[in-house]
Write an enzyme that holds these catalytic residues in place. Structure first.
Site, PDB file in Angstrom:
ATOM      1  CG  ASP A  52      38.829 -25.093 -20.332  1.00 61.37           C
ATOM      2  OD1 ASP A  52      37.695 -24.694 -20.654  1.00 61.37           O
ATOM      3  OD2 ASP A  52      39.844 -24.908 -21.024  1.00 61.37           O
ATOM      4  CE1 TYR A 110      42.653 -18.331 -16.567  1.00 63.76           C
ATOM      5  CE2 TYR A 110      42.790 -16.337 -17.907  1.00 63.76           C
ATOM      6  CZ  TYR A 110      42.053 -17.401 -17.398  1.00 63.76           C
ATOM      7  OH  TYR A 110      40.727 -17.526 -17.731  1.00 63.76           O
TER       8      TYR A 110
END
Length: 499
Positions: A52, A110
């Site tokens: 994003d 992540y």
């Protein structure tokens, strides 16, 4: 034509995410422009993870196709000369033309970084989320433990228009504290939209004392986005990397409060077959579970998927559509038993047609090869490994025999002793030696072994469609037939472009 794989790092601060958009510049757009100019043709990259706006990466993966003759491993150096300083290609290499970064099994990792101090640090403002409220890291760790494993993470997903399966697997979730930096490091099979940022936002609420750690379990079970914490800001998130599966896992197992299953993949490579055992599943999740695991097996290369619902009969409906697949009844596995008469006398060793020998430790490879050759096409005959044979040989309850005829090994017999019963785990004869009464002799040998051990019952399992074996066993006096499992089979191939 060749396909080139790139590993990418970028600072996402100045970009509207990865994917092409009309309202701002993206990582994908910059890469397409740079590659098209470099290679002299229109290039469109395909990314593994569509990060994003504001999200960073240290190891994202992308591919593109080109007719240019520039060596694949040199492209990264040439392309970096054309890219802005906040985007770098760390490596480039040629891969197979059908290799797709989003259609391979992989582990994604992540990190979400939280700067936890009274006053913010300007040099870290773009790469971490500032939180002045003191966070209790031990509570965050306890809360994180409820999220590991396979679950429906619907509560941790921003709702989007398209229907999406919200089940994912988190392999590891660590909360690491180094001075005033708290790092949430999460590795999983894949992540839903905003999933990691919502996990981070929820764990911060736990760290603040808003939720007790145990409340995360309730959030998970709610399957409602409103139950979880806020979505943490994008700047604290970095895609660390993707580790692609080099070898197909032999077994995938998942167990939680809602379901318990195993997907056996040992026969996908050679036989294109996979086996699913559903040990337990709540009614509302059953159809989705069956659809999801079947799809995973087919995506991994299976062309036939056999399923057994061990908990409840009738939930697998023949002809019903489960995603792309429908099932038909394949076969039943049955247990047959025979009582050993106390006065029965076998033919005796001197009257055996074949010679018998106990399998020795150095012969495990031979037995493994023989077993897999004989049972290659037999339903529900799992591929045997040498490791399994060695485990059996170390257990005194097992007896393993080779059968020799005309000086060569032609078959085998495997027996397991139970309380008052001797079970024939398996027996087999090579195809070219069948029809000579060797299988019948193996049964007589097993019966003799049962008598010698003062056991009362001889048992074995057989598939309902293995008619030759079934008829032989019935002729040899095996009765007390019991269906131990019902198997359904789906056949098919993924539609074009699906994964």
């Amino acid at each position: 034509m060749k396909r080139v794989k790139m590993v990418l790092a970028y600072d996402g601060t100045n970009y509207c995410g990865w994917q092409l958009q009309s309202n701002g510049i993206t990582i994908e757009a910059v890469l397409n422009k740079g590659l098209s100019e470099l290679l002299g043709e229109d290039i469109a990259v395909t990314g593994a993870s569509r990060t994003d706006s504001g999200v960073h990466a240290e190891g994202n993966v992308a591919v593109f196709d080109t007719r240019n003759r520039m060596p694949a491993d040199k492209i990264c150096f040439a392309l970096n000369q054309r890219l802005p300083e906040d985007i770098r290609v760390l490596s480039s290499e040629e891969v197979a033309l059908d290799w797709h970064p989003r259609k391979q099994n992989c582990v994604k990792t992540y990190e979400y970084r939280i700067l936890n101090r009274k006053i913010s640090m300007p040099t870290l403002r773009l790469y971490s989320h500032f939180c002045y409220f003191p966070l209790k890291v031990d509570k965050m760790r306890r809360a994180a433990s409820y999220l590991t494993g396979e679950h429906d993470f619907k509560s941790f997903c921003t709702v989007r228009g398209q229907a999406e399966d919200t089940v994912r697997t988190i392999y590891r979730l660590d909360v690491i504290e180094e001075k005033d930096m708290i790092t949430i490091r999460v590795s999983g099979s894949g992540f839903l939209y905003n999933m990691v940022r919502i996990i981070a936002g929820t764990l911060m609420k736990v760290g603040m004392g808003v939720y007790p750690p145990e409340h995360v379990r309730e959030i998970l079970r709610a399957r409602n986005r409103q139950a979880a914490g806020p979505t943490a800001p994008a700047r604290g998130l970095t895609l660390i990397g993707l580790e692609y599966e080099k070898e197909l896992k032999k077994k995938i197992a998942a167990k939680n409060e809602d379901w318990d299953y195993q997907l056996i993949q040992t026969e996908i490579r050679e036989k294109k077959k996979a086996y699913i055992f559903i040990n337990r599943c709540c009614e509302e999740d059953f159809d989705r579970l069956l659809t999801r695991i079947t799809h995973q097996a087919v995506r991994n290369g299976a062309r036939q998927v056999y399923v057994c619902d061990r908990e409840k009969e009738g939930r697998i409906v023949p002809g019903k559509a489960y995603g792309y697949y429908s099932f038909r009844h394949g076969h039943n596995m049955m247990e047959l038993k025979k009582r050993i008469p106390s006065s029965w006398e076998g033919p005796g060793d001197e009257n055996w047609k074949a010679q018998w020998e106990i399998v020795q430790p150095w012969q495990t490879a031979r037995l493994c090869s023989l077993y897999n050759e004989i049972f290659y096409e037999v339903p529900n005959s799992a591929t045997l490994t040498e490791e399994e044979i060695r485990q059996w040989m170390s257990d005194s309850k097992w007896s393993l025999y080779f059968v020799r005829s005309q000086g060569q090994i032609v078959g085998f017999l495997m027996l397991i002793q139970k309380e008052n019963e001797l079970e024939i785990d398996s027996l087999g004869v090579l195809k070219e030696f069948r029809g000579r009464g060797l299988a019948k002799e193996m049964l007589e040998r097993a019966e003799t072994a049962a008598m010698e051990k003062d056991l009362e019952v001889l048992s074995l399992g057989v598939s309902s469609i293995n008619t030759a074996a079934y008829c032989l066993y019935k002729d040899m006096g095996f009765t007390q037939e019991t269906v131990t499992s019902r198997w359904y089979v789906a056949e098919g191939q993924l539609p074009e472009g699906e994964a």
